[in-house]
Write a protein that holds these residues in place. Structure first.
Motif, PDB file in Angstrom:
ATOM      1  N   SER A  74       3.712  -7.778   3.838  1.00 36.03           N
ATOM      2  CA  SER A  74       3.598  -6.533   3.101  1.00 36.03           C
ATOM      3  C   SER A  74       4.048  -5.312   3.934  1.00 36.03           C
ATOM      4  CB  SER A  74       2.485  -6.154   2.292  1.00 36.03           C
ATOM      5  OG  SER A  74       2.686  -5.172   1.575  1.00 36.03           O
ATOM      6  N   ASN A  76       7.296  -3.358   4.102  1.00 35.15           N
ATOM      7  CA  ASN A  76       7.031  -1.790   4.224  1.00 35.15           C
ATOM      8  C   ASN A  76       7.792  -1.127   5.172  1.00 35.15           C
ATOM      9  OD1 ASN A  76       6.104  -2.242   1.767  1.00 35.15           O
ATOM     10  ND2 ASN A  76       3.969  -1.946   2.530  1.00 35.15           N
ATOM     11  N   ARG A  77       7.486  -1.385   6.480  1.00 28.67           N
ATOM     12  CA  ARG A  77       7.994  -0.798   7.569  1.00 28.67           C
ATOM     13  C   ARG A  77       9.656  -1.065   7.618  1.00 28.67           C
ATOM     14  NH1 ARG A  77       5.361   0.621  12.333  1.00 28.67           N
ATOM     15  NH2 ARG A  77       3.207   1.157  12.063  1.00 28.67           N
ATOM     16  N   ARG A  93      11.664  -1.466   5.151  1.00 28.81           N
ATOM     17  CA  ARG A  93      12.241  -0.631   4.217  1.00 28.81           C
ATOM     18  C   ARG A  93      12.312   1.027   4.806  1.00 28.81           C
ATOM     19  NH1 ARG A  93       8.766  -3.061   0.701  1.00 28.81           N
ATOM     20  NH2 ARG A  93       9.541  -4.591  -0.459  1.00 28.81           N
ATOM     21  N   LEU A  94      11.406   1.286   5.650  1.00 29.31           N
ATOM     22  CA  LEU A  94      11.300   2.799   5.867  1.00 29.31           C
ATOM     23  C   LEU A  94      12.055   2.787   7.331  1.00 29.31           C
ATOM     24  CD1 LEU A  94       7.448   3.708   5.062  1.00 29.31           C
ATOM     25  CD2 LEU A  94       9.433   4.701   3.922  1.00 29.31           C
ATOM     26  N   GLN A 129       1.833  -6.848  -2.895  1.00 27.06           N
ATOM     27  CA  GLN A 129       2.344  -5.717  -3.348  1.00 27.06           C
ATOM     28  C   GLN A 129       1.335  -4.498  -2.784  1.00 27.06           C
ATOM     29  OE1 GLN A 129       5.292  -4.935  -4.764  1.00 27.06           O
ATOM     30  NE2 GLN A 129       5.497  -7.202  -4.372  1.00 27.06           N
ATOM     31  N   SER A 130       1.822  -3.745  -1.906  1.00 26.70           N
ATOM     32  CA  SER A 130       0.905  -2.695  -1.240  1.00 26.70           C
ATOM     33  C   SER A 130       1.702  -1.520  -0.523  1.00 26.70           C
ATOM     34  CB  SER A 130      -0.129  -3.211  -0.232  1.00 26.70           C
ATOM     35  OG  SER A 130       0.568  -3.532   1.262  1.00 26.70           O
ATOM     36  N   GLN A 131       1.022  -0.462  -0.077  1.00 28.40           N
ATOM     37  CA  GLN A 131       1.472   0.567   0.620  1.00 28.40           C
ATOM     38  C   GLN A 131       1.022   0.675   2.143  1.00 28.40           C
ATOM     39  OE1 GLN A 131       3.708   2.806  -1.118  1.00 28.40           O
ATOM     40  NE2 GLN A 131       3.184   1.425  -2.907  1.00 28.40           N
ATOM     41  N   ALA A 132       0.539  -0.613   2.541  1.00 31.57           N
ATOM     42  CA  ALA A 132       0.090  -0.530   3.795  1.00 31.57           C
ATOM     43  C   ALA A 132       1.137  -0.575   4.751  1.00 31.57           C
ATOM     44  CB  ALA A 132      -0.857  -1.862   4.003  1.00 31.57           C
ATOM     45  N   LEU A 133       0.944   0.176   6.004  1.00 31.01           N
ATOM     46  CA  LEU A 133       1.895   0.158   6.998  1.00 31.01           C
ATOM     47  C   LEU A 133       1.114  -0.195   8.406  1.00 31.01           C
ATOM     48  CD1 LEU A 133       3.698   3.625   6.113  1.00 31.01           C
ATOM     49  CD2 LEU A 133       4.576   1.384   6.051  1.00 31.01           C
ATOM     50  N   ASP A 162      -3.054   2.373   4.842  1.00 32.61           N
ATOM     51  CA  ASP A 162      -1.904   2.904   4.328  1.00 32.61           C
ATOM     52  C   ASP A 162      -1.340   4.294   5.252  1.00 32.61           C
ATOM     53  OD1 ASP A 162      -2.025   1.089   2.298  1.00 32.61           O
ATOM     54  OD2 ASP A 162      -2.722   2.564   0.873  1.00 32.61           O
ATOM     55  N   THR A 163      -2.340   4.888   5.917  1.00 30.84           N
ATOM     56  CA  THR A 163      -1.770   6.012   6.741  1.00 30.84           C
ATOM     57  C   THR A 163      -2.149   5.608   8.111  1.00 30.84           C
ATOM     58  OG1 THR A 163      -3.768   7.230   6.521  1.00 30.84           O
ATOM     59  CG2 THR A 163      -2.182   7.417   4.586  1.00 30.84           C
TER      60      THR A 163
END
Length: 354
Positions: free
Chosen positions: A243, A247-248, A250-251, A313-317, A331-332
């Motif tokens: 995940s 996420n990385r 995608r950004l 499914q997460s917002q972890a970076l 996440d931050t």
């Protein structure tokens, strides 16, 4: 009422017909006896082998006709068609078991059938581990007993040529598993089996991919799975590590994964990863470059492949090792820095106590 009549006139003509039928039946019976004798001879004679022993690998789900073809491909100089009909007419075709068989000089077609039906496999095995690099795999094969080391001394480029692959396509190409082989079988054939196994796994896993992933090709899955394999200390963390990477991606953030840097350093890595190493640019440095590295960095297993296409499914970076094999996810950047301070301090204290 009509009565059948002899096609020849008179009693003498009918006698001629009966005599001819007797001779025809006798001739047919003789032909059948000769055919049976020839079939018996063919079934029991020693099969011509390309060497003193050959290895036959039968994968699960292989049809009887394909098995007969595999026997010929393995190095047995015989008719696949005749073998196919022997297998079918014997009534034992459904008893043939998948596995790895060693066929020694002197084996007959009937003996081959009995060996396959009883599952008399050769049981020399070598285990090729998830997360190993190609270099580690080759070292393990070189040490395997009773294996013919045809790849020993070959460069990676020469090995790729033997396998019909591009020179830079060996890493991550083979499926980690335990492989059985016959005495004297070639390590080239074993690698070809591992290659086919990986191709099957890639197609199967790719069909199970989630819609919400940041990769679009099977090769990207292979590369990402190798990163997950190297970063995972605890199996339960695979989906979360995946995940973070998705996420990385995608950004457009660099992946910042140490194992890629180490892989790119090759033999110059001395066991200590320094800040200057993270700043030294090369194609596998995911600190200086965005996106996936150009190739896998290890051989990923099934679980890592599945995690690559089914991330949590997460917002972890971010994630950092806790020191017990598991990872702390954030996440931050602020949360991550706090976690790094906490777990690195704990690890430093533990080391000092030791």
């Amino acid at each position: 009422m009509a009565r059948l009549s002899c096609p020849f006139r008179g009693i003498e003509g009918c006698r001629v017909v009966r005599a001819w039928l007797k001779w025809a039946m006798a001739g047919l019976l003789s032909c059948l006896i000769l055919l049976a004798a020839w079939a018996s001879w063919w079934c029991m004679r020693a099969l011509p082998l390309s060497s003193t022993s050959v290895e036959l690998a039968i994968e699960p789900g292989t049809s009887v006709r394909q098995i007969a073809e595999e026997v010929r491909t393995a190095g047995v100089d015989t008719s696949p068609g005749l073998l196919y009909w022997l297998f079918r007419l014997s009534g034992q075709s459904r008893q043939i078991r998948a596995g790895n068989y060693e066929l020694a000089s002197g084996v007959s077609a009937w003996g081959l059938l009995q060996k396959l039906a009883r599952g008399e496999e050769s049981l020399q095995v070598v285990t090729l581990v998830e997360g190993w690099t190609l270099k580690q795999w080759r070292a393990a094969l070189d040490k395997a007993e009773f294996l013919k080391h045809d790849t020993r001394g070959l460069s990676d480029t020469e090995l790729a040529r033997r396998l019909g692959l591009p020179a830079d396509a060996l890493e991550g190409r083979f499926y980690p598993d335990t492989y059985a082989y016959g005495k004297g079988s070639s390590d080239v054939k074993l690698l070809q089996r591992a290659q086919r196994a990986m191709d099957r796994q890639l197609k199967e896993v790719w069909q199970a991919r989630s819609d919400a992933i940041a990769i679009h090709q099977i090769e990207e899955m292979r590369i990402l799975a190798s990163l997950i394999e190297k970063e995972t200390g605890r199996a339960s963390d695979r989906a979360m590590i995946s995940s973070v990477f998705h996420n990385r991606l995608r950004l457009g953030m660099p992946l910042h994964t140490d194992p890629t840097v180490i892989y790119g350093m090759g033999s110059s890595f001395d066991g200590n990863l320094r800040r200057r190493d993270l700043r030294s640019d090369h194609p596998w440095n995911t600190y200086t470059r965005t996106g996936l590295p150009p190739t896998p960095i290890a051989m990923p297993g099934k679980a890592a492949l599945m995690a690559a296409v089914q991330p949590a499914q997460s917002q972890a970076l971010y994630f950092v090792a806790r020191g017990d094999g598991s990872s702390q996810f954030s996440d931050t950047l602020a949360q991550h820095n706090q976690a790094v301070d906490q777990y690195q301090r704990r690890l430093s204290t533990k080391r000092q106590a030791q």
